[in-house]
Enzyme design. Structure first.
Site, mmCIF file in Angstrom:
data_model
loop_
_atom_site.group_PDB
_atom_site.id
_atom_site.type_symbol
_atom_site.label_atom_id
_atom_site.label_comp_id
_atom_site.label_asym_id
_atom_site.label_seq_id
_atom_site.Cartn_x
_atom_site.Cartn_y
_atom_site.Cartn_z
ATOM 1 N N THR A 159 16.779 25.567 30.471
ATOM 2 C CA THR A 159 15.469 26.106 30.847
ATOM 3 C C THR A 159 14.458 25.040 31.244
ATOM 4 O O THR A 159 13.278 25.349 31.393
ATOM 5 C CB THR A 159 14.881 26.968 29.713
ATOM 6 N N TYR A 160 14.881 23.791 31.405
ATOM 7 C CA TYR A 160 13.936 22.779 31.872
ATOM 8 C C TYR A 160 13.404 23.192 33.253
ATOM 9 O O TYR A 160 14.176 23.523 34.154
ATOM 10 C CB TYR A 160 14.601 21.412 31.990
ATOM 11 N N THR A 161 12.090 23.124 33.395
ATOM 12 C CA THR A 161 11.384 23.534 34.615
ATOM 13 C C THR A 161 11.951 24.844 35.157
ATOM 14 O O THR A 161 12.212 24.998 36.355
ATOM 15 C CB THR A 161 11.415 22.424 35.701
ATOM 16 N N ASP A 162 12.149 25.783 34.224
ATOM 17 C CA ASP A 162 12.609 27.133 34.572
ATOM 18 C C ASP A 162 13.909 27.132 35.366
ATOM 19 O O ASP A 162 14.138 28.001 36.214
ATOM 20 C CB ASP A 162 11.524 27.883 35.353
ATOM 21 N N GLY A 163 14.765 26.166 35.108
ATOM 22 C CA GLY A 163 16.066 26.096 35.775
ATOM 23 C C GLY A 163 16.113 25.144 36.951
ATOM 24 O O GLY A 163 17.204 24.814 37.436
#
Length: 358
Positions: A61-65
Site C-alpha cells: 500500500t505504499y503510495t496507494d500501490g
C-alpha cells in the site's frame, strides 16, 4: 572503514546477499503528498542500482500501490534492469480496500490476495522477501506461518520476514517454524535510529539470538537527524494531522521534541568535525551497529540519495561514537538494567572472571 553498496551482507540466517543500505521506495509516487514523480523515481532507482545496490524495499500500500507499480515498470522487460539481480522485498497486512474487513490483517485470505496483487504490480512471478507489515493481534501465529510456508513451497516467495511486532511473538513464531519445519523468519524490520532506540531492549537482542537480520526503517527519524528542524518548530502551529507535507506529518506525530533536537545537535557537531552532513553521520551510526544488516534509505531526489549514500564512507571515531551514544542513550528497563547492575553481578559471579564469546 569505507563500504560500498556492493559490499554485500547476509540477511539473517540465510545465504541471501543484500547491500548494506536498502533503497526504500515509499517515496515512489506522489499520492501521499511528498513523493517523487515517475521520472524522478526512475532516477533514484537507477542511481542506487548503478552504484551496486540490490536491496529494494516497498509495501503493498505504499503510495496507494504506485510504489510497486513503478518498480514493476523499472524492473520489467522494457525497464532495462535485470529483475534477477535484485532482492525485491514487499509487505502485507495494511488495509487495501477500506470497508472490506478481509483486505487487511495477517490472516490467510489477506496474505494470499495481497501477494497476488503485489506480483501483478511488480510485474514478477516471485517475491524475494515478504514481510508481515503490522501485527494485528487477532490472527493465530500458526495460520500466518503456514500461509507463508505454503507460498514459499509454491515458489511465489523465497524468504519470509516480519515488521512492527512484539519481540515475544516474533521469537514464539521462530520457535514454531523451527519445530514444524516451516520457513523461518530471516529479517526483522523496525524503526531504529539515534532518536528511537527502544528496540535495544528486546527486539534487537531477540533478532540476534533467533537469526533475524535487522533492517531499520526511518534511520534519520523522519528527517529530524538531518538538522532541518529547530526549536521554533516546538511551538509550530502548522503540524495538524492531515497536513500533506512530511514536516506536518512529523510534527503531528510528536517526533520534534526538545530531547530529539538535543540529539540532533550532537549529530550536527560530529558532522562538522568530520566535514560530513548530519544525515551521513546519523546513517553511519546505524549502519555500523553490528546488530544491523541494512538500514532502509528514503529519498525524494537524486541529490538526497547521493548525499545519503555518502554515509558508507564515514568513519566515526570511538570518542564520537561514545558522544552519540551518550546523547541518545535510553534506559533498558526491567529486567535488563537490574541484571546489568553490580549487585546481581556480585551475587551470581562474585569475583569470578568469565569471558563471553557471544
Amino acid at each position: 572503514m569505507s563500504l560500498t553498496l556492493d559490499t554485500y551482507r547476509l540477511l539473517g540466517r540465510s545465504g541471501l546477499r543484500v547491500s548494506p543500505l536498502a533503497l526504500g521506495t515509499a517515496t515512489f509516487g506522489t499520492e501521499w503528498g511528498w513523493g517523487a514523480e515517475r521520472d524522478e523515481a526512475r532516477r533514484l532507482f537507477d542511481l542506487y542500482v548503478e552504484r551496486g545496490g540490490n536491496f529494494i524495499d516497498t509495501a503493498n500500500t505504499y503510495t496507494d500501490g504506485s510504489s510497486e507499480r513503478l518498480l514493476g515498470e523499472f524492473t520489467g522487460a522494457r525497464g532495462g534492469v535485470d529483475r534477477e539481480s535484485l532482492v525485491l522485498a514487499t509487505k502485507y497486512t495494511t488495509l487495501r480496500r477500506p470497508g472490506d474487513p478481509n483486505s487487511g490483517g495477517s490472516h490467510r485470505k489477506s496474505l494470499f490476495a495481497s501477494v497476488e496483487a503485489s506480483l501483478r504490480r511488480l510485474n514478477t512471478d516471485y517475491l524475494d522477501l515478504l514481510y508481515l507489515h503490522v501485527w494485528d493481534f487477532t490472527t493465530p501465529v500458526e495460520e500466518i506461518l503456514r500461509g507463508m510456508d505454503d507460498l514459499v513451497r509454491q515458489g511465489k516467495i523465497l524468504y519470509v520476514a516480519i515488521s512492527n511486532a512484539p519481540a515475544w511473538q516474533v521469537s514464539r513464531m521462530q520457535a514454531i517454524a523451527d519445530l514444524r519445519g516451516w520457513s523461518p523468519l530471516v529479517a526483522l524490520q523496525i524503526e531504529y535510529n539515534l532518536i528511537e532506540r527502544t528496540g535495544e531492549r528486546d527486539l534487537i537482542p531477540m533478532a540476534r539470538e533467533m537469526g533475524l537480520g535487522v533492517v531499520p526503517y526511518s534511520p534519520l527519524a523522519g528527517g529530524v537527524l538531518t538538522g532541518k528542524y529547530s526549536r521554533d518548530d516546538l511551538t509550530a502551529t502548522d503540524g495538524a494531522p492531515g497536513g500533506s507535507s512530511r514536516k506536518n506529518f512529523n510534527l503531528a506525530l510528536g517526533t520534534v521534541t526538545e530531547r530529539n533536537l538535543a540529539v540532533a545537535d550532537v549529530v550536527k557537531e560530529v558532522a562538522a568535525e568530520l566535514g560530513r552532513t548530519p544525515a551521513q553521520v546519523g546513517l553511519a551510526w546505524t549502519l555500523r551497529n553490528p546488530a544491523v544488516t541494512a538500514p532502509v534509505l528514503g529519498a525524494r531526489t537524486p541529490a538526497q540519495l547521493e548525499g545519503n549514500l555518502g554515509a558508507l564512507e564515514v568513519d566515526l571515531t570511538a570518542a564520537q561514537l561514545a558522544r552519540l551514544d551518550g546523547a541518545s542513550r535510553i534506559g533498558l528497563g526491567f529486567p535488563h538494567d537490574m541484571l546489568a547492575g553490580d549487585h546481581i553481578r556480585r551475587v551470581t559471579a562474585g569475583d569470578l572472571r568469565i569471558e563471553s564469546r557471544r
